[in-house]
Design an enzyme around this catalytic site. Structure first.
Site, PDB file in Angstrom:
ATOM      1  N   LYS A  10      26.292  -3.514  -0.307  1.00  0.00           N
ATOM      2  CA  LYS A  10      27.768  -3.420  -0.320  1.00  0.00           C
ATOM      3  C   LYS A  10      28.287  -2.696   0.918  1.00  0.00           C
ATOM      4  O   LYS A  10      29.433  -2.281   0.978  1.00  0.00           O
ATOM      5  CB  LYS A  10      28.232  -2.640  -1.552  1.00  0.00           C
ATOM      6  CG  LYS A  10      27.785  -3.210  -2.879  1.00  0.00           C
ATOM      7  CD  LYS A  10      28.294  -2.294  -3.997  1.00  0.00           C
ATOM      8  CE  LYS A  10      27.712  -2.662  -5.348  1.00  0.00           C
ATOM      9  NZ  LYS A  10      28.007  -1.621  -6.353  1.00  0.00           N
ATOM     10  N   ARG A  49       0.793  -1.211   0.000  1.00  0.00           N
ATOM     11  CA  ARG A  49       0.000   0.000   0.000  1.00  0.00           C
ATOM     12  C   ARG A  49       0.835   1.276   0.000  1.00  0.00           C
ATOM     13  O   ARG A  49       0.584   2.196  -0.776  1.00  0.00           O
ATOM     14  CB  ARG A  49      -0.940   0.035   1.228  1.00  0.00           C
ATOM     15  CG  ARG A  49      -2.164  -0.815   1.088  1.00  0.00           C
ATOM     16  CD  ARG A  49      -2.602  -1.385   2.420  1.00  0.00           C
ATOM     17  NE  ARG A  49      -1.668  -2.406   2.813  1.00  0.00           N
ATOM     18  CZ  ARG A  49      -1.793  -3.691   2.441  1.00  0.00           C
ATOM     19  NH1 ARG A  49      -2.822  -4.073   1.755  1.00  0.00           N
ATOM     20  NH2 ARG A  49      -0.877  -4.578   2.798  1.00  0.00           N
ATOM     21  N   THR A  50       1.815   1.354   0.885  1.00  0.00           N
ATOM     22  CA  THR A  50       2.524   2.623   1.040  1.00  0.00           C
ATOM     23  C   THR A  50       3.253   2.989  -0.251  1.00  0.00           C
ATOM     24  O   THR A  50       3.111   4.105  -0.771  1.00  0.00           O
ATOM     25  CB  THR A  50       3.513   2.533   2.218  1.00  0.00           C
ATOM     26  OG1 THR A  50       2.780   2.155   3.375  1.00  0.00           O
ATOM     27  CG2 THR A  50       4.193   3.872   2.472  1.00  0.00           C
ATOM     28  N   HIS A  64       4.840   5.668  11.615  1.00  0.00           N
ATOM     29  CA  HIS A  64       4.309   5.526  10.260  1.00  0.00           C
ATOM     30  C   HIS A  64       3.294   6.664  10.079  1.00  0.00           C
ATOM     31  O   HIS A  64       2.079   6.435  10.032  1.00  0.00           O
ATOM     32  CB  HIS A  64       3.641   4.152  10.119  1.00  0.00           C
ATOM     33  CG  HIS A  64       3.409   3.720   8.702  1.00  0.00           C
ATOM     34  ND1 HIS A  64       3.460   4.580   7.628  1.00  0.00           N
ATOM     35  CD2 HIS A  64       3.109   2.494   8.177  1.00  0.00           C
ATOM     36  CE1 HIS A  64       3.205   3.909   6.519  1.00  0.00           C
ATOM     37  NE2 HIS A  64       2.994   2.641   6.825  1.00  0.00           N
ATOM     38  N   ARG A  87      11.297   3.694   3.380  1.00  0.00           N
ATOM     39  CA  ARG A  87      10.855   2.755   4.429  1.00  0.00           C
ATOM     40  C   ARG A  87      12.113   2.085   4.950  1.00  0.00           C
ATOM     41  O   ARG A  87      12.963   1.652   4.176  1.00  0.00           O
ATOM     42  CB  ARG A  87       9.875   1.731   3.879  1.00  0.00           C
ATOM     43  CG  ARG A  87       9.553   0.658   4.903  1.00  0.00           C
ATOM     44  CD  ARG A  87       8.356  -0.167   4.553  1.00  0.00           C
ATOM     45  NE  ARG A  87       7.121   0.559   4.843  1.00  0.00           N
ATOM     46  CZ  ARG A  87       5.906   0.015   4.749  1.00  0.00           C
ATOM     47  NH1 ARG A  87       5.757  -1.232   4.352  1.00  0.00           N
ATOM     48  NH2 ARG A  87       4.831   0.722   5.050  1.00  0.00           N
TER      49      ARG A  87
HETATM   50  C1  NCD Z   1       1.799  -1.391   8.081  1.00  0.00           C
HETATM   51  C2  NCD Z   1       3.284  -1.155   8.263  1.00  0.00           C
HETATM   52  O1  NCD Z   1       4.066  -1.291   7.312  1.00  0.00           O
HETATM   53  O2  NCD Z   1       3.629  -0.794   9.377  1.00  0.00           O
HETATM   54  N1  NCD Z   1       1.435  -1.559   6.735  1.00  0.00           N
HETATM   55  C3  NCD Z   1       1.007  -0.483   6.015  1.00  0.00           C
HETATM   56  O3  NCD Z   1       1.774   0.389   5.667  1.00  0.00           O
HETATM   57  N2  NCD Z   1      -0.304  -0.373   5.765  1.00  0.00           N
HETATM   58  C4  NCD Z   1       1.208  -2.437   8.940  1.00  0.00           C
HETATM   59  C5  NCD Z   1       1.881  -3.777   9.041  1.00  0.00           C
HETATM   60  O4  NCD Z   1       2.838  -4.087   8.353  1.00  0.00           O
HETATM   61  O5  NCD Z   1       1.394  -4.563   9.854  1.00  0.00           O
END
Ligand code: NCD
Length: 311
Positions: free
Chosen positions: A86, A56-57, A135, A107
């Site tokens: 590396k 999703r993100t 997040h 991320r």
């Molecule tokens: C979440 C995350 O990456 O923290 N996912 C997301 O971005 N919707 C939730 C998860 O991984 O459980």
């Protein structure tokens, strides 16, 4: 230049602006986005640099940038395909790639790496999740979903309604829980927050303190007792973050259709997704289920975030 690393980066004026802008983008798309083309970020380039898996993100940010007329390049598996393999540090990585673009969504595997990346970036850095840290963009999506459903802040807002929110699942390691709690702690309409989880996934005191400092009452329990579910307006379920330490069987705290039916009629069930056994598919037909709508709201909220940082 601004970054979005944690909820602390969203001030009181920015939050309503982001929410109303996301609402406009949602309405725009429901009218058939492609027929009314507008490209406020034409000529801008976004890099998505992901060190942990994502659906999703990453994809909603990439879609958001594309709908806004910008372009995207990136890697979905920086841990494997970038020079971090590396031995390159996060600091060096962001120092380099920020010279190639106008904005980065990252991320990260570990807490605090988003802040480290931002210090080394010469363009706005958006935290798409850092370890067990924060997040913030997911929390903004969650907030948008809640405030739209209950019409908080809108003309029809019910002034005396106090929301009761229950977090069920991994309240210790979920960065989505952390960021959403921080955002909700500033929301005057939230009066009561309960945390339900097996003891090894229990919420940390720091988050309870943040809520209580804002006058919000809290409770922590090991099981989802009917009394609690009966008084829950927003049920926010999370999977056990087994990749971050001890494995906990999510079936241990799973929501059941019978429990879901005890919630008030206008209550909502949310989940940041992906789900495991804690949220069985038998809940999907419950009228309170909102998690797919919540995921779709990600596009509009992330369009608003990109405009805010780049517009
Ligand atoms: C979440 C995350 O990456 O923290 N996912 C997301 O971005 N919707 C939730 C998860 O991984 O459980």
């Amino acid at each position: 230049m601004r970054h979005l690393i944690g909820i602390g980066d969203i001030d009181e004026r920015t939050l309503p602006d982001l929410m109303s802008r996301a609402g406009l983008w949602k309405a725009w798309r429901s009218r058939g986005a492609l027929e009314w083309s507008t490209e406020p970020l034409k000529g801008k380039l976004l890099i998505t640099d992901f060190y942990e898996p994502s659906t999703r993100t990453r994809l909603s940010f990439e879609a958001a940038m594309s709908y806004l007329g910008g372009r995207v390049i990136g890697t979905e598996n920086a841990a494997e395909f970038s020079s971090s393999k590396k031995g390159e540090s996060v600091a060096d990585n962001f120092r380099v790639i920020s010279g190639y673009c106008d904005c980065i969504v990252g991320r990260f595997k570990n807490d605090g790496e988003a802040a480290l990346a931002a210090v080394n970036s010469i363009v706005p850095l958006i935290n798409g999740g850092d370890g067990q840290g924060e997040h913030p963009t997911q929390a903004l999506i969650d907030y948008f979903t809640v405030t739209n459903h209950f019409n908080l802040g809108g003309e029809l807002a019910c002034a005396d309604r106090t929301l009761r929110v229950t977090f069920l699942g991994d309240n210790k390691r979920s960065r989505t829980v952390k960021s959403l709690v921080r955002l909700l702690s500033k929301e005057p309409k939230v009066g009561y927050v309960s945390f339900i989880s097996p003891p090894e996934l229990a919420v940390e005191n720091e988050l309870l303190d943040e809520l209580e400092d804002h006058g919000i009452m809290t409770t922590c329990r090991a099981h989802l007792h009917p009394n609690i579910i009966h008084g829950t307006d927003v049920l926010y379920v999370t999977r056990s973050q087994n990749e971050r330490g001890d494995t906990v069987d999510a079936a241990e705290y799973a929501l059941t259709p019978e429990l879901a039916d005890l919630m008030p009629d206008d209550a909502i069930i949310m989940h940041p997704l992906p789900r495991n056994l804690e949220l069985p598919t038998s809940i999907d037909s419950n009228k309170r289920a909102r998690y797919f709508e919540q995921a779709h709201n990600g596009l509009y909220v992330r369009m608003a975030i990109l405009e805010w940082l780049l517009g």
